[in-house]
Design an enzyme around this catalytic site. Structure first.
Site, PDB file in Angstrom:
ATOM      1  N   THR A  18      49.195  44.068  39.051  1.00 16.11           N
ATOM      2  CA  THR A  18      48.892  45.182  39.955  1.00 16.11           C
ATOM      3  C   THR A  18      49.574  45.020  41.297  1.00 16.11           C
ATOM      4  OG1 THR A  18      46.757  45.576  38.886  1.00 16.11           O
ATOM      5  CG2 THR A  18      47.014  46.423  41.118  1.00 16.11           C
ATOM      6  N   SER A  65      49.020  41.733  33.332  1.00 16.60           N
ATOM      7  CA  SER A  65      48.508  40.422  32.915  1.00 16.60           C
ATOM      8  C   SER A  65      47.554  40.491  31.731  1.00 16.60           C
ATOM      9  CB  SER A  65      47.853  39.680  34.084  1.00 16.60           C
ATOM     10  OG  SER A  65      46.561  40.170  34.362  1.00 16.60           O
ATOM     11  N   THR A  98      45.406  40.433  37.934  1.00 18.27           N
ATOM     12  CA  THR A  98      44.071  39.845  38.092  1.00 18.27           C
ATOM     13  C   THR A  98      43.354  39.587  36.764  1.00 18.27           C
ATOM     14  OG1 THR A  98      43.055  42.039  38.328  1.00 18.27           O
ATOM     15  CG2 THR A  98      43.750  40.915  40.354  1.00 18.27           C
ATOM     16  N   ASP A  99      43.708  40.335  35.710  1.00 19.79           N
ATOM     17  CA  ASP A  99      42.892  40.286  34.490  1.00 19.79           C
ATOM     18  C   ASP A  99      42.850  38.907  33.846  1.00 19.79           C
ATOM     19  OD1 ASP A  99      42.200  42.911  34.754  1.00 19.79           O
ATOM     20  OD2 ASP A  99      43.607  43.677  33.267  1.00 19.79           O
TER      21      ASP A  99
END
Length: 335
Positions: A18, A65, A98-99
């Site tokens: 992101t 990610s 972030t995932d």
């Protein structure tokens, strides 16, 4: 790309996410495409705020990610290892989605030399947002990577410094999306200055908390030799996660065993409790040589195991990190 002239060098490796996302209109924080903006362009967004640091950019990947995989982990670890070996490099920053950030951080903590810092950072809003959080996170990450005495793998987001072992994504959209649970923060970044709250991560932080340092380093060296030694990621052991819940059965475990799974992590309820049918299937799997670890689906706390437990606990690791630990333990056996 070097944006400053200085003897202090920080390498920034871009992987997408992101923080490198782009939407068709400003203010859209949901309908964006991750991994659109190059890492060199992200560094340009810092302007002159990273004065005194020589920033070198390298684009390793451009992925969302959620699609992170073993092959990219292997590539990223190799690039980190290359740059960490350079005497003039103070540390590394990795821009990441972030995932799965917590998984990549833990993997790198288990594989890499810990003498220098490797700092993962991210964003919850795309680069095209009205108020993007990526530039400040990136600036804070550079500050951590350039901090004298810093070492180990950490995550920097929203001014907080998390250890790779403890960090978890706990919110789906807030800019401060990560927490460190009972372990607490490693430190804070305050106007470009690091305030340390507890020691930097060490070699004993990647699996068993009580593992002696010499043994931890030996295991880490074995893992590193396999990960960076040319074994294709397609040949890595298969380790899966199953979940305990009301009415859970052993059907999924039996199916995984039939398909040749080599390791299973079970995310138990509460203190690692398991439905009778699920536990029976896991014990059958263990009898057939499958390695099993027991974690908890609870965000806080850990499984408090006893000597009488039939299934070993995951030494305080979350299910996704216990999966990585088990995968690496199986890999180490191939060294």
């Amino acid at each position: 790309m070097a944006v400053n002239s200085s003897s202090l060098k920080v390498v920034v490796l871009g992987t997408g996410g992101t923080i490198a996302g782009r939407a068709s209109r400003a203010g859209d924080n949901l309908g964006y495409t991750a991994g659109e903006v190059g890492v060199s362009q992200l560094l340009e967004s810092l302007g002159g705020f990273a004065a005194g640091v020589d920033l070198v950019a390298e684009q390793v990947a451009q992925v969302d990610s959620k699609d992170m995989g073993f092959a990219l982990w292997q590539q990223l670890a190799a690039r980190c290892d290359h740059w960490l070996a350079q005497a003039d490099v103070a540390g590394i920053v990795i821009t990441h989605g972030t995932d799965t950030l917590e998984e990549t951080a833990y993997f790198l903590q288990a594989v890499l030399n810990l003498a220098k810092p490797v700092v993962l950072t991210c964003a919850m809003r795309p680069a095209t947002a009205l108020v993007p959080d990526g530039p400040q996170n990136l600036l804070d990450a550079v500050a951590v990577a350039a901090t004298p005495g810093a070492h180990g793998v950490v995550v920097v987001c929203a001014g907080n410094i998390h250890s790779a072992r403890d960090v978890q994504k706990v919110h789906s959209y807030k800019v401060d999306a990560f927490a460190s649970g009972d372990g607490g923060l490693v430190g804070l970044v305050e106007e470009g200055r690091v305030r340390l709250l507890r020691p930097w991560p060490s070699a004993t932080d990647f699996y068993e908390e009580k593992k002696p340092l010499a043994q931890a380093l030996s295991v880490q060296a074995a893992i590193k030799s396999v990960v960076l030694g040319g074994l294709p990621a397609s040949g890595w052991p298969r380790v899966e996660i199953v979940l305990n819940y009301a009415g859970a059965s052993g059907l999924l475990v039996d199916a995984l065993v039939a398909q040749g799974v080599q390791g299973i992590v079970v995310a138990g309820t509460g203190n690692g409790t398991l439905h009778t049918d699920l536990q029976a299937a896991l014990l059958r799997a263990m009898a057939q040589g499958v390695r099993v670890l027991r974690s908890t689906r609870c965000v806080f706390g850990r499984v408090l195991g006893t000597a009488a437990d039939a299934i070993p606990d995951a030494q305080g690791l979350s299910p996704v990190k216990a999966r990585i630990a088990l995968l690496l333990a199986l890999l180490a056996l191939q060294a």
